[in-house]
Design a protein around this motif. Structure first.
Motif, PDB file in Angstrom:
ATOM      1  N   LYS A  46      -9.182   7.381   6.508  1.00  0.00           N
ATOM      2  CA  LYS A  46      -8.185   7.080   5.890  1.00  0.00           C
ATOM      3  C   LYS A  46      -8.181   5.638   5.281  1.00  0.00           C
ATOM      4  CE  LYS A  46      -6.024  10.511   7.817  1.00  0.00           C
ATOM      5  NZ  LYS A  46      -6.865  11.070   8.758  1.00  0.00           N
ATOM      6  N   HIS A  47      -7.326   5.782   4.329  1.00  0.00           N
ATOM      7  CA  HIS A  47      -6.965   4.490   3.372  1.00  0.00           C
ATOM      8  C   HIS A  47      -5.899   3.508   4.002  1.00  0.00           C
ATOM      9  CE1 HIS A  47      -9.579   5.640   0.059  1.00  0.00           C
ATOM     10  NE2 HIS A  47      -9.133   6.663   0.379  1.00  0.00           N
ATOM     11  N   CYS A  48      -6.185   2.354   4.516  1.00  0.00           N
ATOM     12  CA  CYS A  48      -5.409   1.756   5.442  1.00  0.00           C
ATOM     13  C   CYS A  48      -4.909   0.496   4.750  1.00  0.00           C
ATOM     14  CB  CYS A  48      -5.861   1.412   6.902  1.00  0.00           C
ATOM     15  SG  CYS A  48      -6.197   2.825   7.714  1.00  0.00           S
ATOM     16  N   LEU A  49      -3.569  -0.034   5.027  1.00  0.00           N
ATOM     17  CA  LEU A  49      -3.016  -1.413   4.573  1.00  0.00           C
ATOM     18  C   LEU A  49      -2.641  -2.073   5.928  1.00  0.00           C
ATOM     19  CD1 LEU A  49      -2.211  -3.455   2.401  1.00  0.00           C
ATOM     20  CD2 LEU A  49      -0.074  -2.001   2.612  1.00  0.00           C
ATOM     21  N   ASP A  50      -2.939  -3.173   6.118  1.00  0.00           N
ATOM     22  CA  ASP A  50      -2.703  -4.068   7.127  1.00  0.00           C
ATOM     23  C   ASP A  50      -1.856  -5.154   6.828  1.00  0.00           C
ATOM     24  OD1 ASP A  50      -2.548  -5.509   9.474  1.00  0.00           O
ATOM     25  OD2 ASP A  50      -4.677  -6.080   9.526  1.00  0.00           O
ATOM     26  N   ILE A  51      -0.424  -5.076   6.750  1.00  0.00           N
ATOM     27  CA  ILE A  51       0.342  -6.182   6.272  1.00  0.00           C
ATOM     28  C   ILE A  51       0.608  -7.240   7.436  1.00  0.00           C
ATOM     29  CG2 ILE A  51       2.596  -6.763   5.429  1.00  0.00           C
ATOM     30  CD1 ILE A  51       2.837  -3.928   4.758  1.00  0.00           C
ATOM     31  N   GLY A  52       0.280  -8.377   7.047  1.00  0.00           N
ATOM     32  CA  GLY A  52       0.367  -9.636   7.893  1.00  0.00           C
ATOM     33  C   GLY A  52      -1.102  -9.609   8.812  1.00  0.00           C
ATOM     34  N   CYS A  53      -2.221  -9.423   8.150  1.00  0.00           N
ATOM     35  CA  CYS A  53      -3.326  -9.211   8.859  1.00  0.00           C
ATOM     36  C   CYS A  53      -3.838 -10.701   9.443  1.00  0.00           C
ATOM     37  CB  CYS A  53      -4.377  -8.915   7.737  1.00  0.00           C
ATOM     38  SG  CYS A  53      -4.936 -10.001   6.461  1.00  0.00           S
ATOM     39  N   SER A  70     -11.069   2.922   3.866  1.00  0.00           N
ATOM     40  CA  SER A  70     -11.088   1.663   3.236  1.00  0.00           C
ATOM     41  C   SER A  70      -9.970   0.845   3.868  1.00  0.00           C
ATOM     42  CB  SER A  70     -10.565   1.751   1.613  1.00  0.00           C
ATOM     43  OG  SER A  70      -9.426   2.449   1.439  1.00  0.00           O
ATOM     44  N   VAL A  71      -9.812  -0.548   3.893  1.00  0.00           N
ATOM     45  CA  VAL A  71      -8.790  -1.318   4.404  1.00  0.00           C
ATOM     46  C   VAL A  71      -8.507  -2.359   3.867  1.00  0.00           C
ATOM     47  CG1 VAL A  71      -8.339  -2.578   6.690  1.00  0.00           C
ATOM     48  CG2 VAL A  71      -9.781  -0.673   6.784  1.00  0.00           C
ATOM     49  N   THR A  72      -7.245  -2.618   3.386  1.00  0.00           N
ATOM     50  CA  THR A  72      -6.704  -3.917   2.534  1.00  0.00           C
ATOM     51  C   THR A  72      -6.101  -4.631   3.533  1.00  0.00           C
ATOM     52  OG1 THR A  72      -6.600  -2.552   0.515  1.00  0.00           O
ATOM     53  CG2 THR A  72      -5.378  -4.622   0.621  1.00  0.00           C
ATOM     54  N   GLY A  73      -6.070  -5.917   3.722  1.00  0.00           N
ATOM     55  CA  GLY A  73      -5.436  -6.741   4.621  1.00  0.00           C
ATOM     56  C   GLY A  73      -4.837  -7.730   3.871  1.00  0.00           C
ATOM     57  N   VAL A  74      -3.479  -7.800   4.054  1.00  0.00           N
ATOM     58  CA  VAL A  74      -2.508  -8.873   3.147  1.00  0.00           C
ATOM     59  C   VAL A  74      -2.042  -9.831   4.041  1.00  0.00           C
ATOM     60  CG1 VAL A  74      -0.566  -9.032   1.565  1.00  0.00           C
ATOM     61  CG2 VAL A  74      -1.977  -6.866   1.428  1.00  0.00           C
ATOM     62  N   ASP A  75      -2.044 -11.198   3.717  1.00  0.00           N
ATOM     63  CA  ASP A  75      -1.262 -12.088   4.399  1.00  0.00           C
ATOM     64  C   ASP A  75      -0.843 -13.209   3.623  1.00  0.00           C
ATOM     65  OD1 ASP A  75      -1.032 -12.836   7.639  1.00  0.00           O
ATOM     66  OD2 ASP A  75      -0.801 -14.564   6.406  1.00  0.00           O
ATOM     67  N   GLY A 161      -1.155   0.957  -3.276  1.00  0.00           N
ATOM     68  CA  GLY A 161      -1.548   2.222  -2.665  1.00  0.00           C
ATOM     69  C   GLY A 161      -1.985   3.161  -3.773  1.00  0.00           C
ATOM     70  N   PRO A 162      -1.839   4.169  -3.464  1.00  0.00           N
ATOM     71  CA  PRO A 162      -1.194   5.044  -2.051  1.00  0.00           C
ATOM     72  C   PRO A 162      -2.252   4.807  -1.062  1.00  0.00           C
ATOM     73  CG  PRO A 162      -2.059   6.766  -3.577  1.00  0.00           C
ATOM     74  CD  PRO A 162      -2.209   5.453  -4.301  1.00  0.00           C
ATOM     75  N   TYR A 163      -1.559   4.680   0.202  1.00  0.00           N
ATOM     76  CA  TYR A 163      -2.145   4.626   1.533  1.00  0.00           C
ATOM     77  C   TYR A 163      -2.041   5.720   2.375  1.00  0.00           C
ATOM     78  CZ  TYR A 163      -2.758  -0.325   0.031  1.00  0.00           C
ATOM     79  OH  TYR A 163      -3.289  -1.487  -0.704  1.00  0.00           O
ATOM     80  N   ASP A 164      -2.739   5.973   3.320  1.00  0.00           N
ATOM     81  CA  ASP A 164      -2.516   6.923   4.275  1.00  0.00           C
ATOM     82  C   ASP A 164      -1.764   6.408   5.417  1.00  0.00           C
ATOM     83  OD1 ASP A 164      -4.076   9.061   2.924  1.00  0.00           O
ATOM     84  OD2 ASP A 164      -5.888   7.915   3.289  1.00  0.00           O
ATOM     85  N   VAL A 165      -1.965   5.070   5.787  1.00  0.00           N
ATOM     86  CA  VAL A 165      -1.735   4.407   6.925  1.00  0.00           C
ATOM     87  C   VAL A 165      -1.353   2.983   6.503  1.00  0.00           C
ATOM     88  CG1 VAL A 165      -1.788   3.696   9.332  1.00  0.00           C
ATOM     89  CG2 VAL A 165      -3.085   5.789   8.562  1.00  0.00           C
ATOM     90  N   ILE A 166       0.002   2.416   6.796  1.00  0.00           N
ATOM     91  CA  ILE A 166       0.554   1.221   6.587  1.00  0.00           C
ATOM     92  C   ILE A 166       0.853   0.661   8.119  1.00  0.00           C
ATOM     93  CG2 ILE A 166       1.947  -0.436   5.452  1.00  0.00           C
ATOM     94  CD1 ILE A 166       2.277   1.323   3.136  1.00  0.00           C
ATOM     95  N   LEU A 167       0.140  -0.409   8.398  1.00  0.00           N
ATOM     96  CA  LEU A 167       0.534  -1.081   9.744  1.00  0.00           C
ATOM     97  C   LEU A 167       1.303  -2.475   9.515  1.00  0.00           C
ATOM     98  CD1 LEU A 167      -2.712  -0.126  10.024  1.00  0.00           C
ATOM     99  CD2 LEU A 167      -2.164  -0.418  12.444  1.00  0.00           C
ATOM    100  N   ALA A 168       2.187  -2.698  10.271  1.00  0.00           N
ATOM    101  CA  ALA A 168       2.876  -3.781  10.335  1.00  0.00           C
ATOM    102  C   ALA A 168       3.148  -4.192  11.800  1.00  0.00           C
ATOM    103  CB  ALA A 168       4.311  -3.625   9.576  1.00  0.00           C
ATOM    104  N   LEU A 169       2.040  -4.778  11.968  1.00  0.00           N
ATOM    105  CA  LEU A 169       2.079  -5.371  13.630  1.00  0.00           C
ATOM    106  C   LEU A 169       2.315  -6.872  13.593  1.00  0.00           C
ATOM    107  CD1 LEU A 169      -1.403  -3.644  14.434  1.00  0.00           C
ATOM    108  CD2 LEU A 169       0.980  -2.582  14.738  1.00  0.00           C
ATOM    109  N   SER A 170       3.473  -7.268  14.548  1.00  0.00           N
ATOM    110  CA  SER A 170       3.777  -8.592  14.871  1.00  0.00           C
ATOM    111  C   SER A 170       4.068  -9.371  13.458  1.00  0.00           C
ATOM    112  CB  SER A 170       2.740  -9.406  15.665  1.00  0.00           C
ATOM    113  OG  SER A 170       2.419  -8.812  16.823  1.00  0.00           O
TER     114      SER A 170
END
Length: 266
Positions: A46-53, A70-75, A161-170
């Motif tokens: 999957k193509h993933c976005l990690d927001i607040g990485c 693929s992974v994109t980390g944004v902070d 994006g587009p992304y398959d998964v977006i994470l917003a952890l903590s």
């Protein structure tokens, strides 16, 4: 200690109090393991976005341990993005190349001591040209890219994006305090528009008492006025707002110290 944005260096959140939580960044995060069991194959290919990485632990694990394409980390904090790039270089330097055409690279093959003694096999992006894409520098791993930006305000096409998964952890609490109710709605809307149809949005819920603790003198007291302006509440408002933007609650888990919910774009 938190930064001006509220985020912490090398932060793993309340999940660090969960029994058996990894003591090191290369040991699998309990939240990701739980999510894989909750939605099998959530990250694979999957193509993933990690927001607040933050310092990149989750982003690197998505690529190295959970086989994301693929992974994109944004902070918002550029110093944390530099830490994330260093962690990616460390983990990349420990990968053993495949020994045959049909074999896979072996992650965490070379010990950390070997990297510290003999140097990185893959240099951090901060030491190479940022104008060049990340993929050629990391031939053994999926494409991983870290970007310093405020996701709510950024118009950078690299994180659209587009992304398959977006994470917003903590991270939702800090976005809410920084951008208030209107900004939070914008954030949810942007996450929805950045997801592919059928994609997943993952939230680690920070409850209202966590917001109240955030403004303590030793944490982020500069958000005190922001807190007083908020009308939306994480326990009661988020599901409705997300549904308005085409994100339906798919799965929820309460086995970790914080509830983690998975929404699917319809």
């Amino acid at each position: 200690m938190p930064t001006a944005y509220g985020n912490y260096h090398n932060y793993n959140g309340p999940a660090s109090r969960f029994p058996g939580f990894p003591p090191s960044s290369h040991v699998r995060d309990a939240r990701l393991t739980m999510l894989e069991s909750l939605v099998p194959g959530l990250f694979t290919a999957k193509h993933c976005l990690d927001i607040g990485c933050n310092a990149g632990t989750v982003s690197c694990q998505l690529a190295v341990d959970f086989e994301a394409t693929s992974v994109t980390g944004v902070d918002i904090d550029s110093s944390l993005v530099n830490q994330a790039e260093n962690l990616l270089a460390l983990r990349s330097s420990r990968v053993r190349p495949p020994i045959a055409e049909s074999s896979k690279p072996i992650v965490d093959y070379f010990p950390v001591s070997a990297v510290l003694t003999h140097g990185y096999r893959v240099e951090p992006a901060s030491k190479t040209s940022r104008s060049s894409p990340a993929a050629p520098a990391l031939p053994l791993l999926p494409r991983v890219n870290f970007i310093a930006a405020d996701f709510v305000l950024s118009a950078d096409p690299a994180i659209s994006g587009p992304y398959d998964v977006i994470l917003a952890l903590s991270v939702i609490k800090w976005i809410h305090l920084e951008h208030l109710d209107k900004g939070l709605v914008t954030f949810f809307q942007k996450c929805s528009s950045s997801l592919a149809s059928g994609g997943y949005f993952v939230i680690e819920l920070q409850t209202w008492d966590s917001y109240e603790r955030a403004i303590r003198p030793t944490t982020a007291p500069h958000f005190r006025e922001s807190l007083a302006q908020l009308k939306l509440r994480p326990e009661t408002s988020f599901d409705e707002i997300l549904q308005e933007h085409g994100l339906q609650l798919h799965k929820t888990c309460d086995s970790l110290p914080r509830r983690i919910s998975v929404y699917r774009k319809v």
